[in-house]
Design a protein around this motif. Structure first.
Motif, short mmCIF file in Angstrom:
data_model
loop_
_atom_site.label_atom_id
_atom_site.label_comp_id
_atom_site.label_asym_id
_atom_site.label_seq_id
_atom_site.Cartn_x
_atom_site.Cartn_y
_atom_site.Cartn_z
N UNK A 140 1.00 -1.04 -0.10
CA UNK A 140 -0.05 0.00 -0.04
C UNK A 140 1.05 1.29 -0.02
N UNK A 141 2.12 1.22 0.63
CA UNK A 141 3.04 2.41 0.55
C UNK A 141 3.31 2.62 -0.88
N UNK A 142 3.61 1.56 -1.37
CA UNK A 142 3.98 1.71 -3.03
C UNK A 142 2.77 2.37 -3.92
N UNK A 143 1.58 1.88 -3.67
CA UNK A 143 0.58 2.30 -4.39
C UNK A 143 0.32 3.75 -3.93
N UNK A 144 0.45 4.23 -2.69
CA UNK A 144 -0.06 5.54 -2.45
C UNK A 144 1.14 6.56 -2.63
N UNK A 145 2.39 6.11 -2.75
CA UNK A 145 3.50 6.80 -3.26
C UNK A 145 3.41 7.01 -4.90
N UNK A 146 2.78 6.31 -5.29
CA UNK A 146 2.69 6.08 -7.14
C UNK A 146 1.31 7.26 -7.25
N UNK A 202 -9.42 -12.17 -6.64
CA UNK A 202 -9.04 -12.13 -7.48
C UNK A 202 -7.31 -12.46 -7.30
N UNK A 203 -6.68 -13.50 -7.18
CA UNK A 203 -5.43 -13.50 -6.64
C UNK A 203 -4.35 -13.13 -7.50
N UNK A 204 -4.48 -13.20 -8.87
CA UNK A 204 -3.87 -12.90 -10.17
C UNK A 204 -3.27 -11.47 -9.93
N UNK A 205 -4.00 -10.54 -9.59
CA UNK A 205 -3.90 -9.17 -9.37
C UNK A 205 -4.06 -8.77 -7.89
N UNK A 206 -3.30 -7.55 -7.67
CA UNK A 206 -3.32 -7.02 -6.11
C UNK A 206 -4.55 -6.22 -6.04
N UNK A 207 -4.79 -5.55 -7.05
CA UNK A 207 -6.22 -4.93 -6.86
C UNK A 207 -6.48 -4.08 -8.21
N UNK A 208 -7.23 -3.15 -8.17
CA UNK A 208 -7.59 -2.25 -9.45
C UNK A 208 -7.34 -1.08 -9.19
N UNK A 209 -6.67 -0.37 -10.12
CA UNK A 209 -6.40 1.18 -10.08
C UNK A 209 -7.36 2.01 -10.98
N UNK A 210 -8.02 2.99 -10.69
CA UNK A 210 -9.03 3.75 -11.17
C UNK A 210 -8.37 5.26 -11.55
N UNK A 211 -7.94 5.45 -12.89
CA UNK A 211 -7.26 6.72 -13.19
C UNK A 211 -8.25 7.62 -13.79
N UNK A 212 -8.38 8.86 -13.60
CA UNK A 212 -9.24 9.79 -14.21
C UNK A 212 -8.40 11.11 -14.68
N UNK A 262 2.62 -1.45 -11.04
CA UNK A 262 3.03 -0.33 -10.35
C UNK A 262 4.11 -0.77 -9.34
N UNK A 263 5.30 -0.07 -9.30
CA UNK A 263 6.39 -0.34 -8.69
C UNK A 263 6.85 0.74 -7.89
N UNK A 264 7.81 0.54 -6.82
CA UNK A 264 8.48 1.40 -6.31
C UNK A 264 9.62 1.98 -7.06
N UNK A 265 10.38 1.26 -7.92
CA UNK A 265 11.35 1.82 -8.96
C UNK A 265 11.60 0.86 -9.87
N UNK A 266 11.23 1.22 -11.16
CA UNK A 266 11.54 0.52 -12.39
C UNK A 266 12.90 1.15 -13.03
N UNK A 267 13.94 0.32 -13.31
CA UNK A 267 14.95 0.89 -14.11
C UNK A 267 14.54 1.20 -15.41
N UNK A 268 15.53 2.04 -16.11
CA UNK A 268 14.96 2.35 -17.54
C UNK A 268 14.79 1.44 -18.46
N UNK A 269 15.97 0.39 -18.30
CA UNK A 269 15.94 -0.46 -19.73
C UNK A 269 14.69 -1.54 -19.47
N UNK A 270 14.25 -1.68 -17.99
CA UNK A 270 13.09 -2.40 -17.92
C UNK A 270 11.79 -1.59 -18.60
N UNK A 271 11.77 -0.28 -18.27
CA UNK A 271 10.70 0.67 -18.48
C UNK A 271 10.60 0.69 -19.94
#
Length: 133
Positions: free
Chosen positions: A3-9, A29-39, A76-85
């Motif tokens: 939840x810290x990662x989600x709220x920072x994002x 649904x155990x395949x996903x951690x949740x659902x993000x709604x973006x407006x 959603x991740x705390x950090x994603x390296x540029x090559x991974x992005x």
């Protein structure tokens, strides 16, 4: 931790990109951690979400197989390296990190925000195990 990662994002999306978002944790649904709604403006989209501390190359294959069944997947991740992005963009997988870097594609939306650096955590110096005599 998740939840810290989600709220920072969510905070970074609002401050850096100007997108409002909400988080809904998933219990069924155990395949996903949740659902993000973006407006943005008058449009609102919902994305099945996976939350990770950081993303490694070995996880990309799993994300790609999930994307085939769930095209709106967002990572959603705390950090994603540029090559991974770069790899995630090539595979057309949506992502957000806690610094505000994101790539989101959905219908008429194409949002790409890059170049933000994440805050490095404070390091507390540890005392020496042995003292000089």
């Amino acid at each position: 931790m998740e939840e810290q990662i989600i709220y920072k994002a969510i905070k970074a999306l609002d401050e850096m990109v100007g997108l409002k978002s909400r988080w809904y944790a998933s219990l069924k649904n155990k395949a996903f951690d949740g659902r993000m709604e973006i407006k943005h403006n008058n449009q609102k989209y919902s994305f099945p979400t996976i939350v990770k501390k950081d993303i490694k190359n070995v996880q990309l294959v799993n994300f790609l197989s999930l994307r085939e069944t769930t095209p709106d997947l967002i990572i959603v991740a705390d950090s994603i390296y540029p090559a991974i992005r770069e790899q995630l963009r090539k595979m057309q997988i949506n992502y957000i990190d806690s610094a505000g870097n994101c790539s989101i594609r959905k219908d008429a939306w194409i949002i790409l925000q890059e170049g933000f650096k994440s805050d490095s955590p404070l390091t507390i110096p540890k005392p020496a195990s042995f003292s000089k005599t």
